[in-house]
Write a protein that holds these residues in place. Structure first.
Motif, short mmCIF file in Angstrom:
data_model
loop_
_atom_site.label_atom_id
_atom_site.label_comp_id
_atom_site.label_asym_id
_atom_site.label_seq_id
_atom_site.Cartn_x
_atom_site.Cartn_y
_atom_site.Cartn_z
N GLU A 114 0.83 -1.21 0.00
CA GLU A 114 0.00 0.00 0.00
C GLU A 114 0.86 1.26 0.00
N SER A 115 1.96 1.21 0.75
CA SER A 115 2.84 2.37 0.84
C SER A 115 3.51 2.64 -0.51
N ASP A 166 1.53 6.48 -6.95
CA ASP A 166 0.40 7.36 -7.31
C ASP A 166 0.82 8.82 -7.39
N VAL A 168 0.95 4.16 -2.95
CA VAL A 168 0.69 5.59 -2.78
C VAL A 168 1.87 6.42 -3.29
N ASN A 169 3.09 5.92 -3.06
CA ASN A 169 4.27 6.64 -3.55
C ASN A 169 4.28 6.68 -5.08
#
Lengths: 211, 211
Positions: free
Chosen positions: A162-163, A169, A166-167
């Protein structure tokens, strides 16, 4: 940080993570969560390979352990690659923008550095997604006395995935090249599908525990 | 491990995590995920406090940063406490069980050590749940250029919370004392409510990014 991540102390690394310094940041944390997940997959595998009563699972679990060890090494390398890609991206923003030629060269450099930073995040996501798959493959095929560690491995890998997502994204947002953006977005989304698989591993372990 | 966690290198710690050695294991990973989440909350806070344009948020964000720093220190201490509680529990299983008096003393010792191990997991869950709350409180009140790090902080803390929860579950399963079991189960469940809050933080950041 001048030391390789591997040789950094946990205290110094967390201090750097918490500081206003640009790196290590979210990318480093994504890679570290992935490395912890891979290490715990290896631990469960090692505690299964060491027991004769699970001999039927040894061939599978040995392969899982070996791949988890490779993924852990890779994830630790990605901590450094993420910092390098981030520093390189920041450097492009400081390029001169006086003449039109400057501006064009700067825009090209920013674009290339943004693609590179996104690719590193995708590499972290790919490793994390693979760790989720390895954790899942240990359910019912490993030493039940460490079943809770399969859940912790999956939860750590989900955090890494997930991390990293997001990075990726946030870098993809600034890309204007539609073809590259479409291709990289599709890669991120493909890996991100493993988030629900990872959450299902945690649920399956809790069910087995009877929680 | 003889060194304090703080002074251990990342490479050596991950090696130990991946080995068949009983500790560090899932409890250590839970505490480390929590520490990473707390460090990233502090990083976002530090990158907000350092900018005059977010001056209106400085009082709140300074409190967040200070609490995050305390939670990080606490989480690193809990890595060691988890290892101690685990070792102490393992030691009780090796107590003599020849006479009836032996057996009664052993059962009492196992029960006390199981309660203690559960309490350490609950302490990790409590710290992780608090980190989720701090990350949530930074949404819309911090430097938007590091909004993705709020999501990474939340994802790391959720991993810490879920991991600590499963570790508590597995210890609670073996407890027979209904009153203690009911009380500790309620504590775990109360902290676990923050898992969905943490996931919502990740979703809110992705929405803000436009992903």
């Amino acid at each position: 940080m001048t030391k390789p991540t591997h040789d950094e102390t946990i205290g110094a690394w967390l201090d750097a993570l918490g500081s206003a310094a640009p790196a290590p940041g979210g990318g480093a944390a994504a890679a570290m969560s992935t490395a912890m997940g891979a290490a715990l997959v290896a631990m469960v595998a090692n505690l299964t390979i060491g027991r004769q009563s699970y001999a039927e699972h040894h061939p599978h679990v040995t392969r899982v352990r070996d791949e988890a060890d490779e993924l852990r090494t890779r994830a630790v390398e990605l901590v450094a690659q993420d910092a390098e890609a981030f520093d390189a991206l920041m450097a492009t923003f400081r390029l001169p923008k006086v003449t039109d030629a400057d501006k064009a060269a700067r825009a090209t450099a920013i674009r290339a550095a943004t693609v590179r930073a996104t690719e590193v995040s995708i590499d972290i996501a790919a490793a994390a997604a693979r760790v989720v798959g390895l954790a899942e493959s240990l359910l019912g095929r490993s030493n039940p006395s460490v079943v809770s560690d399969i859940a912790v491995a999956a939860a750590s890998a989900v955090a890494g995935l997930e991390s990293a997502g997001v990075n990726a994204d946030i870098n993809l947002r600034s890309l204007r090249d539609v073809d590259v953006k479409t291709r990289l977005t599709a890669e991120v989304e493909r890996h991100r599908l493993q988030v629900s698989a990872g959450r299902s591993v945690v649920d399956a372990v809790r069910k087995e525990i009877g929680a």
